[in-house]
Scaffold this motif. Structure first.
Motif, PDB file in Angstrom:
ATOM      1  N   PRO A 226     -81.543  23.067  20.548  1.00  0.00           N
ATOM      2  CA  PRO A 226     -82.792  22.905  21.311  1.00  0.00           C
ATOM      3  C   PRO A 226     -83.612  24.185  21.412  1.00  0.00           C
ATOM      4  O   PRO A 226     -84.845  24.137  21.327  1.00  0.00           O
ATOM      5  CB  PRO A 226     -82.305  22.432  22.678  1.00  0.00           C
ATOM      6  CG  PRO A 226     -80.859  22.764  22.731  1.00  0.00           C
ATOM      7  CD  PRO A 226     -80.360  22.707  21.332  1.00  0.00           C
ATOM      8  N   ARG A 227     -82.960  25.308  21.575  1.00  0.00           N
ATOM      9  CA  ARG A 227     -83.701  26.572  21.673  1.00  0.00           C
ATOM     10  C   ARG A 227     -84.469  26.847  20.383  1.00  0.00           C
ATOM     11  O   ARG A 227     -85.638  27.244  20.407  1.00  0.00           O
ATOM     12  CB  ARG A 227     -82.742  27.717  21.983  1.00  0.00           C
ATOM     13  CG  ARG A 227     -83.431  29.073  22.159  1.00  0.00           C
ATOM     14  CD  ARG A 227     -82.403  30.170  22.441  1.00  0.00           C
ATOM     15  NE  ARG A 227     -83.055  31.439  22.703  1.00  0.00           N
ATOM     16  CZ  ARG A 227     -83.413  32.297  21.769  1.00  0.00           C
ATOM     17  NH1 ARG A 227     -83.217  32.005  20.475  1.00  0.00           N
ATOM     18  NH2 ARG A 227     -83.990  33.443  22.099  1.00  0.00           N
ATOM     19  N   LYS A 228     -83.822  26.640  19.257  1.00  0.00           N
ATOM     20  CA  LYS A 228     -84.473  26.872  17.969  1.00  0.00           C
ATOM     21  C   LYS A 228     -85.673  25.961  17.784  1.00  0.00           C
ATOM     22  O   LYS A 228     -86.734  26.400  17.313  1.00  0.00           O
ATOM     23  CB  LYS A 228     -83.466  26.662  16.841  1.00  0.00           C
ATOM     24  CG  LYS A 228     -84.015  26.937  15.449  1.00  0.00           C
ATOM     25  CD  LYS A 228     -82.937  26.762  14.394  1.00  0.00           C
ATOM     26  CE  LYS A 228     -83.476  27.031  12.998  1.00  0.00           C
ATOM     27  NZ  LYS A 228     -82.419  26.864  11.957  1.00  0.00           N
ATOM     28  N   LEU A 229     -85.530  24.692  18.177  1.00  0.00           N
ATOM     29  CA  LEU A 229     -86.642  23.755  18.050  1.00  0.00           C
ATOM     30  C   LEU A 229     -87.841  24.214  18.875  1.00  0.00           C
ATOM     31  O   LEU A 229     -88.977  24.193  18.396  1.00  0.00           O
ATOM     32  CB  LEU A 229     -86.211  22.356  18.492  1.00  0.00           C
ATOM     33  CG  LEU A 229     -87.310  21.292  18.515  1.00  0.00           C
ATOM     34  CD1 LEU A 229     -87.932  21.115  17.138  1.00  0.00           C
ATOM     35  CD2 LEU A 229     -86.769  19.962  19.031  1.00  0.00           C
ATOM     36  N   VAL A 230     -87.588  24.634  20.115  1.00  0.00           N
ATOM     37  CA  VAL A 230     -88.682  25.103  20.967  1.00  0.00           C
ATOM     38  C   VAL A 230     -89.413  26.270  20.305  1.00  0.00           C
ATOM     39  O   VAL A 230     -90.648  26.354  20.334  1.00  0.00           O
ATOM     40  CB  VAL A 230     -88.147  25.506  22.355  1.00  0.00           C
ATOM     41  CG1 VAL A 230     -89.214  26.252  23.154  1.00  0.00           C
ATOM     42  CG2 VAL A 230     -87.680  24.276  23.118  1.00  0.00           C
ATOM     43  N   GLY A 231     -88.686  27.160  19.675  1.00  0.00           N
ATOM     44  CA  GLY A 231     -89.309  28.310  19.031  1.00  0.00           C
ATOM     45  C   GLY A 231     -90.109  27.972  17.798  1.00  0.00           C
ATOM     46  O   GLY A 231     -90.950  28.771  17.362  1.00  0.00           O
ATOM     47  N   GLN A 232     -89.891  26.781  17.222  1.00  0.00           N
ATOM     48  CA  GLN A 232     -90.580  26.395  15.989  1.00  0.00           C
ATOM     49  C   GLN A 232     -91.782  25.483  16.213  1.00  0.00           C
ATOM     50  O   GLN A 232     -92.528  25.205  15.272  1.00  0.00           O
ATOM     51  CB  GLN A 232     -89.591  25.694  15.052  1.00  0.00           C
ATOM     52  CG  GLN A 232     -88.482  26.593  14.543  1.00  0.00           C
ATOM     53  CD  GLN A 232     -87.456  25.841  13.721  1.00  0.00           C
ATOM     54  OE1 GLN A 232     -87.317  24.615  13.832  1.00  0.00           O
ATOM     55  NE2 GLN A 232     -86.709  26.565  12.897  1.00  0.00           N
ATOM     56  N   LEU A 233     -91.986  25.011  17.421  1.00  0.00           N
ATOM     57  CA  LEU A 233     -93.040  24.032  17.664  1.00  0.00           C
ATOM     58  C   LEU A 233     -94.427  24.659  17.574  1.00  0.00           C
ATOM     59  O   LEU A 233     -94.644  25.792  18.003  1.00  0.00           O
ATOM     60  CB  LEU A 233     -92.870  23.426  19.065  1.00  0.00           C
ATOM     61  CG  LEU A 233     -91.655  22.523  19.271  1.00  0.00           C
ATOM     62  CD1 LEU A 233     -91.524  22.170  20.748  1.00  0.00           C
ATOM     63  CD2 LEU A 233     -91.778  21.254  18.432  1.00  0.00           C
ATOM     64  N   PRO A 234     -95.404  23.912  17.042  1.00  0.00           N
ATOM     65  CA  PRO A 234     -96.790  24.391  17.058  1.00  0.00           C
ATOM     66  C   PRO A 234     -97.354  24.282  18.469  1.00  0.00           C
ATOM     67  O   PRO A 234     -97.223  23.251  19.125  1.00  0.00           O
ATOM     68  CB  PRO A 234     -97.512  23.430  16.103  1.00  0.00           C
ATOM     69  CG  PRO A 234     -96.696  22.165  16.171  1.00  0.00           C
ATOM     70  CD  PRO A 234     -95.274  22.606  16.369  1.00  0.00           C
ATOM     71  N   MET A 235     -97.940  25.346  18.951  1.00  0.00           N
ATOM     72  CA  MET A 235     -98.488  25.366  20.302  1.00  0.00           C
ATOM     73  C   MET A 235    -100.005  25.315  20.221  1.00  0.00           C
ATOM     74  O   MET A 235    -100.664  26.334  19.943  1.00  0.00           O
ATOM     75  CB  MET A 235     -98.024  26.621  21.050  1.00  0.00           C
ATOM     76  CG  MET A 235     -96.511  26.747  21.149  1.00  0.00           C
ATOM     77  SD  MET A 235     -95.746  25.334  21.993  1.00  0.00           S
ATOM     78  CE  MET A 235     -94.008  25.668  21.678  1.00  0.00           C
ATOM     79  N   THR A 236    -100.567  24.133  20.411  1.00  0.00           N
ATOM     80  CA  THR A 236    -102.005  23.952  20.343  1.00  0.00           C
ATOM     81  C   THR A 236    -102.477  23.162  21.554  1.00  0.00           C
ATOM     82  O   THR A 236    -101.709  22.456  22.202  1.00  0.00           O
ATOM     83  CB  THR A 236    -102.406  23.195  19.062  1.00  0.00           C
ATOM     84  OG1 THR A 236    -101.767  21.910  19.053  1.00  0.00           O
ATOM     85  CG2 THR A 236    -101.980  23.976  17.825  1.00  0.00           C
ATOM     86  N   GLU A 237    -103.773  23.286  21.836  1.00  0.00           N
ATOM     87  CA  GLU A 237    -104.400  22.601  22.977  1.00  0.00           C
ATOM     88  C   GLU A 237    -103.641  22.938  24.269  1.00  0.00           C
ATOM     89  O   GLU A 237    -103.323  24.107  24.508  1.00  0.00           O
ATOM     90  CB  GLU A 237    -104.519  21.105  22.695  1.00  0.00           C
ATOM     91  CG  GLU A 237    -105.384  20.819  21.470  1.00  0.00           C
ATOM     92  CD  GLU A 237    -105.686  19.366  21.241  1.00  0.00           C
ATOM     93  OE1 GLU A 237    -105.286  18.506  22.046  1.00  0.00           O
ATOM     94  OE2 GLU A 237    -106.352  19.061  20.226  1.00  0.00           O
ATOM     95  N   PHE A 238    -103.334  21.942  25.121  1.00  0.00           N
ATOM     96  CA  PHE A 238    -102.691  22.186  26.404  1.00  0.00           C
ATOM     97  C   PHE A 238    -101.237  21.734  26.316  1.00  0.00           C
ATOM     98  O   PHE A 238    -100.951  20.541  26.327  1.00  0.00           O
ATOM     99  CB  PHE A 238    -103.441  21.427  27.511  1.00  0.00           C
ATOM    100  CG  PHE A 238    -102.854  21.557  28.889  1.00  0.00           C
ATOM    101  CD1 PHE A 238    -102.138  22.669  29.282  1.00  0.00           C
ATOM    102  CD2 PHE A 238    -103.041  20.539  29.816  1.00  0.00           C
ATOM    103  CE1 PHE A 238    -101.608  22.773  30.557  1.00  0.00           C
ATOM    104  CE2 PHE A 238    -102.535  20.628  31.100  1.00  0.00           C
ATOM    105  CZ  PHE A 238    -101.813  21.749  31.470  1.00  0.00           C
ATOM    106  N   THR A 239    -100.333  22.696  26.186  1.00  0.00           N
ATOM    107  CA  THR A 239     -98.916  22.411  25.978  1.00  0.00           C
ATOM    108  C   THR A 239     -98.093  23.112  27.049  1.00  0.00           C
ATOM    109  O   THR A 239     -98.337  24.280  27.371  1.00  0.00           O
ATOM    110  CB  THR A 239     -98.458  22.891  24.592  1.00  0.00           C
ATOM    111  OG1 THR A 239     -99.275  22.275  23.593  1.00  0.00           O
ATOM    112  CG2 THR A 239     -97.012  22.529  24.340  1.00  0.00           C
TER     113      THR A 239
END
Length: 225
Positions: A155-168
Motif C-alpha cells: 500500500p505504501r508503494k501504491l500511494v507513492g506512485q499515484l498521480p496527484m491532480t485536481e483535489f486529492t
C-alpha cells in the motif's frame, strides 16, 4: 513544515448532526514543501502515530454531506485546491442544490483548502469535500478497496506512485477502527455514543505532545440538550 499548532474550530451539534464537543483541528500547510507535498511522508507520519491510511481519493464537483459515527479521521490534501463544508446536513437530494444551492442546515463552516493542509476530524463532524472545477462529478477512490483499505500488497508503494491532480486527499483512521457513512438524522437521540468514541493516544500529525492530547476531552461527554 508549517507550525505544529493547529487552528481550532468548535462545531456545535445541530438537529440532525451530532458534530462533537471535541474540536476540529486544522494544520494549515503542514506538509507543504516548495508548493508540493510528499505523499510518503504523510503516509509514514500517520502510520508512526498509529493512524492507518485507508484511501486516496480525487474529489469531484459534488458530494453528499456525511460523517463517521464510529471513528475519528484525519485527511491530508495531496493536491488542490478544493472546498470543504463542515458541520451541517443536506436538506435536499438534488446534488446541485445541496452542494451549491444552499439546501443544507444553517451555520455550516465553508473552507477553501489547498495542498499540504491536514484536518483531524472528531467522530460525528460532517464534511462535504468537493471541487467546483473538477472534471468529474463524483469522488473517485484511487486506491480501491471501496476506500476501506488500500487494495495493494504494497500500500505504501501504491500511494507513492499515484498521480496527484485536481483535489486529492489521503485519509487515515486510528488502527483497529472502521468508518461508516452516516448522514443527517442517522444518530438523532444517541449523540453521546458518537461523542464518546475513544480518543487515540497519539495525534496523527504531531504524536504525543499537542494536537488531540491538548485539545480533545477524554472524560465521558454527556448531552446537555
Amino acid at each position: 513544515m508549517a507550525t505544529a499548532e493547529p487552528i481550532v474550530y468548535h462545531i456545535k451539534p445541530t438537529k440532525l448532526i451530532p458534530n462533537s464537543p471535541k474540536p476540529l483541528l486544522y494544520y494549515k500547510g503542514f506538509f507543504l514543501r516548495d508548493g508540493k507535498v510528499d505523499p510518503l511522508l504523510i503516509y509514514d507520519t500517520f502510520m508512526s502515530n498509529g493512524w492507518e491510511p485507508r484511501w486516496v481519493t480525487r474529489y469531484g464537483t459534488h458530494q453528499r454531506s456525511h460523517y463517521h459515527g464510529t471513528t475519528h479521521e484525519v485527511m491530508a490534501i495531496l493536491s488542490g485546491p478544493g472546498a470543504i463544508r463542515w458541520g451541517v446536513a443536506d436538506l435536499d437530494d438534488d446534488p446541485d442544490k445541496h452542494t451549491y444551492g444552499g439546501a443544507n442546515e444553517e451555520g455550516g463552516l465553508d473552507m477553501e483548502v489547498d495542498v499540504g493542509d491536514v484536518f483531524v476530524i472528531p467522530a460525528g463532524v460532517t464534511h462535504k469535500n468537493y471541487n467546483p472545477k473538477a472534471t468529474q462529478f463524483d469522488a473517485q477512490p484511487l486506491t480501491g478497496g471501496e476506500a476501506h483499505y488500500i487494495d495493494s500488497p504494497e500500500p505504501r508503494k501504491l500511494v507513492g506512485q499515484l498521480p496527484m491532480t485536481e483535489f486529492t486527499m489521503l485519509g487515515a483512521y486510528p488502527k483497529g477502527f472502521s468508518w461508516t457513512w452516516d448522514e443527517g438524522g442517522d444518530d438523532v437521540g444517541r449523540y453521546e455514543s458518537v461523542w464518546n468514541v475513544p480518543t487515540p493516544k497519539l495525534d496523527p500529525v504531531v504524536g504525543e505532545k499537542g494536537g488531540i492530547n491538548k485539545y480533545w476531552r477524554t472524560e465521558p461527554i454527556k448531552a446537555k440538550f
